[in-house]
Design a protein around this motif. Structure first.
Motif, PDB file in Angstrom:
ATOM      1  N   GLY A   1     -12.720  38.696 -36.528  1.00  9.16           N
ATOM      2  CA  GLY A   1     -13.362  38.346 -35.073  1.00  9.16           C
ATOM      3  C   GLY A   1     -14.489  39.303 -35.124  1.00  9.16           C
ATOM      4  O   GLY A   1     -14.360  40.583 -35.703  1.00  9.16           O
ATOM      5  N   THR A   2     -15.591  39.123 -34.331  1.00 14.02           N
ATOM      6  CA  THR A   2     -16.736  39.929 -34.291  1.00 14.02           C
ATOM      7  C   THR A   2     -16.287  40.893 -32.956  1.00 14.02           C
ATOM      8  O   THR A   2     -16.241  40.553 -32.168  1.00 14.02           O
ATOM      9  N   PHE A   3     -16.797  42.431 -33.159  1.00 12.00           N
ATOM     10  CA  PHE A   3     -16.133  43.375 -32.224  1.00 12.00           C
ATOM     11  C   PHE A   3     -17.866  43.342 -31.460  1.00 12.00           C
ATOM     12  O   PHE A   3     -18.760  43.294 -31.840  1.00 12.00           O
TER      13      PHE A   3
ATOM     14  N   PRO B   1      -5.541  40.897 -27.556  1.00 13.09           N
ATOM     15  CA  PRO B   1      -6.369  40.057 -26.704  1.00 13.09           C
ATOM     16  C   PRO B   1      -5.445  39.209 -25.819  1.00 13.09           C
ATOM     17  O   PRO B   1      -4.662  38.311 -26.561  1.00 13.09           O
ATOM     18  N   GLY B   2      -5.591  39.162 -24.643  1.00 18.03           N
ATOM     19  CA  GLY B   2      -4.448  38.376 -23.816  1.00 18.03           C
ATOM     20  C   GLY B   2      -3.187  39.336 -23.428  1.00 18.03           C
ATOM     21  O   GLY B   2      -2.568  38.793 -22.257  1.00 18.03           O
ATOM     22  N   GLN B   3      -2.810  40.009 -24.035  1.00 17.87           N
ATOM     23  CA  GLN B   3      -1.484  40.869 -23.715  1.00 17.87           C
ATOM     24  C   GLN B   3      -1.911  41.890 -22.396  1.00 17.87           C
ATOM     25  O   GLN B   3      -2.889  42.368 -22.397  1.00 17.87           O
TER      26      GLN B   3
ATOM     27  N   ASP C   1     -10.580  41.322 -24.168  1.00 20.22           N
ATOM     28  CA  ASP C   1     -11.592  41.402 -24.985  1.00 20.22           C
ATOM     29  C   ASP C   1     -11.471  40.208 -25.774  1.00 20.22           C
ATOM     30  O   ASP C   1     -10.318  39.704 -25.987  1.00 20.22           O
ATOM     31  N   VAL C   2     -12.577  39.606 -26.210  1.00 21.09           N
ATOM     32  CA  VAL C   2     -12.349  38.304 -27.033  1.00 21.09           C
ATOM     33  C   VAL C   2     -11.935  38.924 -28.416  1.00 21.09           C
ATOM     34  O   VAL C   2     -11.448  37.844 -29.252  1.00 21.09           O
ATOM     35  N   THR C   3     -11.815  39.798 -28.927  1.00 22.70           N
ATOM     36  CA  THR C   3     -11.425  40.221 -30.386  1.00 22.70           C
ATOM     37  C   THR C   3     -10.661  41.445 -30.497  1.00 22.70           C
ATOM     38  O   THR C   3      -9.825  41.639 -31.346  1.00 22.70           O
TER      39      THR C   3
ATOM     40  N   ILE D   1     -11.145  34.930 -29.534  1.00 21.41           N
ATOM     41  CA  ILE D   1     -11.633  33.617 -29.119  1.00 21.41           C
ATOM     42  C   ILE D   1     -12.498  32.855 -30.197  1.00 21.41           C
ATOM     43  O   ILE D   1     -12.385  31.731 -30.362  1.00 21.41           O
ATOM     44  N   GLU D   2     -13.068  33.726 -31.162  1.00 21.53           N
ATOM     45  CA  GLU D   2     -13.482  33.184 -32.385  1.00 21.53           C
ATOM     46  C   GLU D   2     -12.691  32.325 -33.168  1.00 21.53           C
ATOM     47  O   GLU D   2     -12.902  31.277 -33.773  1.00 21.53           O
TER      48      GLU D   2
END
Ligand code: C2O
Ligand code: CU
Length: 473
Positions: A205-207, A274-276, A237-239, A459-460
């Motif tokens: 994933g992209t940081f 991510p999500g936790q 965060d998404v990544t 998310i990517e």
């Protein structure tokens, strides 16, 4: 940050009297006020300072209508929503963006129609439209909310807020700090740069380029000296996957992903992906002005995430004084009678994904059981499995990729039973970080009817194929 006019505050207080404790709202410092029922949440654009130097244009934000909003130097942190276990909660999403959106209440067990997934559970909320969400959360704990449409852009540009479900019987601490951890992808001029690079989407994933807690670089939070402070952390965060520890202080882990741990244990390089979520109780230092730093040690160069500063004279508490959190409803599974469901996470041959009103990244790199998710569509692929209401299932997840995937299940919790990587704690959760080459077994009770998505929370990865859903009937 949100400032409340005195009038709004008074209006809000009146609501408390009329309806009892409704949905509450609090800024990062925990100054709570009662909001009218439903809580009004605007999805909107804003300009805000995120890198400490420049005003970033095109931030995507949630603000609460009815409160006065100022352009703050650290602006547009989405409001921290507070409600109570078992109490009805209602929120009205008002879409003031120029594209569709929805809200997903991450980790909350709620009716399918309130889950916020376009097509599967609700129509898009178009620009100018609104949507009413209502549910009574059965679990207390630390949760969060975010869009499930054009998710990489909308979360990436700022739409992720904390949702705290309190249990009035929980122990009272001397203080509480809420930390919403995430990055923004900004150029040196402080403006958003392209949200992802295809070659990174096909890997970790992209940081982001600017690391923040509560939309600030290394914020300093005041805590009562010598006090016990509850710290509620969410990785939105998404990544980025965090590996957290404290420098200069002590803390114990009291809950993971909203669920209390059986017995608190010292924080020492705890992974939050991510999500936790991670709930700590920290013992603040005794001396006025003494600092404790929350550090991220992943990948390896230590980075300060946030700083706690002791204020006042020492309360002289001890970590041993912590009373346990109230348990959530027990997880009752019929493991013996369970049906196994194999779920293989893999890369897929590169191909373009279908166009979608909720955004496509234009690639597919990942698959679950060899099927890459084609994107949100009125005609999705078949469910990964059809589950019978009331039965127990064992998800046998196998990660064939050399990357870690925080896999998230909507609608219900799972219990971690076994892993090829060694002994596991019997965690109840909604998001599990599956390591490279790991095989893990998760028990799920099909107790909530509907179509529930199951996806990687990088998310990517989610948006380039690593998504599917279960149908519970
Ligand atoms: Cu937090 Cu489907 O997501
Ligand atoms: Cu992934």
């Amino acid at each position: 940050m949100i400032s409340i006019s005195r009038r709004t505050l008074l209006k809000g207080s009146a609501v408390v009297g009329a309806f009892g404790l409704g949905a509450g709202l609090a800024g990062p410092l925990g100054k709570a006020f009662a909001a009218p029922d439903p809580l009004l949440l605007d999805a909107r654009f804003a300009d805000a300072m995120l890198d400490g130097r420049n005003v970033t244009k095109g931030v995507m934000a949630y603000t609460s209508a009815g409160s006065q909003v100022e352009v703050s130097p650290h602006g547009y942190l989405p409001p921290t929503i507070r409600t109570q276990r078992g109490k009805p909660f209602a929120a009205r999403l008002i879409n003031r963006l120029d594209e569709p959106t929805t809200i997903h209440w991450h980790g909350i067990r709620l009716p399918n129609a309130m889950d916020g997934v376009p097509f599967l559970t609700q129509p898009y909320v178009y620009a100018g439209d609104s949507f009413d969400y209502a549910f009574s959360p059965p679990d207390a704990g630390t949760f969060w909310y975010h869009p499930h449409c054009n998710t990489l852009t909308q979360i990436g540009r700022g739409m992720s807020g904390m949702l705290i479900v309190e249990d009035p019987a929980d122990p009272v601490f001397d203080g509480e700090v809420v930390l919403n951890l995430r990055d923004f992808r900004l150029g040196s001029d402080g403006q958003f740069i392209e949200q992802f690079k295809a070659r990174d989407a096909a890997k970790t994933g992209t940081f982001g380029t600017v690391r923040t807690a509560n939309w600030q670089i290394d914020p300093v939070e005041d805590v009562p000296a010598g006090g016990l402070v509850r710290v509620r952390i969410a990785a939105t965060d998404v990544t980025r996957i965090y590996n957290l520890k404290l420098d200069g202080g002590e803390a114990v882990v009291v809950a993971l992903d909203g669920q209390p741990v059986a017995s608190p244990y010292p924080l020492d390089l705890t992974v939050v992906s991510p999500g936790q979520r991670l709930d700590l109780v920290m013992r603040a230092p005794d001396g006025e002005g003494q600092m404790v730093r929350l550090m991220d040690l992943r990948p390896s160069t230590p980075k300060v995430v946030a700083t706690f500063r002791a204020v006042g004279t020492s309360l002289n508490r001890s970590l041993g004084d912590i009373k346990p959190l109230q348990p959530n409803p027990p997880f009752e599974a019929d493991i013996k009678g369970a049906t196994e469901i194999p779920l293989v996470l893999s890369a897929t041959a590169e191909q373009a994904s279908r166009d979608s009103i909720c955004g496509t990244l234009g690639y597919s790199f990942w698959a679950i059981n060899k099927v890459p998710w084609p994107g949100d569509s009125a005609d999705p692929t078949a469910p990964l499995a059809e589950l019978k209401l009331g039965r127990t299932y064992l998800l046998n997840l196998e990660n064939l990729t050399p990357h870690a995937h925080p896999i998230h299940l909507h609608g219900t919790n799972f219990k971690v039973l076994a892993s090829s990587k060694g002994p596991v704690a019997p965690l109840i959760s909604d998001t599990y970080l599956v390591l490279p080459d790991e095989k893990v077994q998760l028990a799920v009770v099909a107790d909530n009817p509907g179509d529930w998505v199951f996806h990687c929370h990088i998310i990517e990865h989610q948006k380039t194929g690593m998504t599917g859903y279960f149908r519970i009937t």
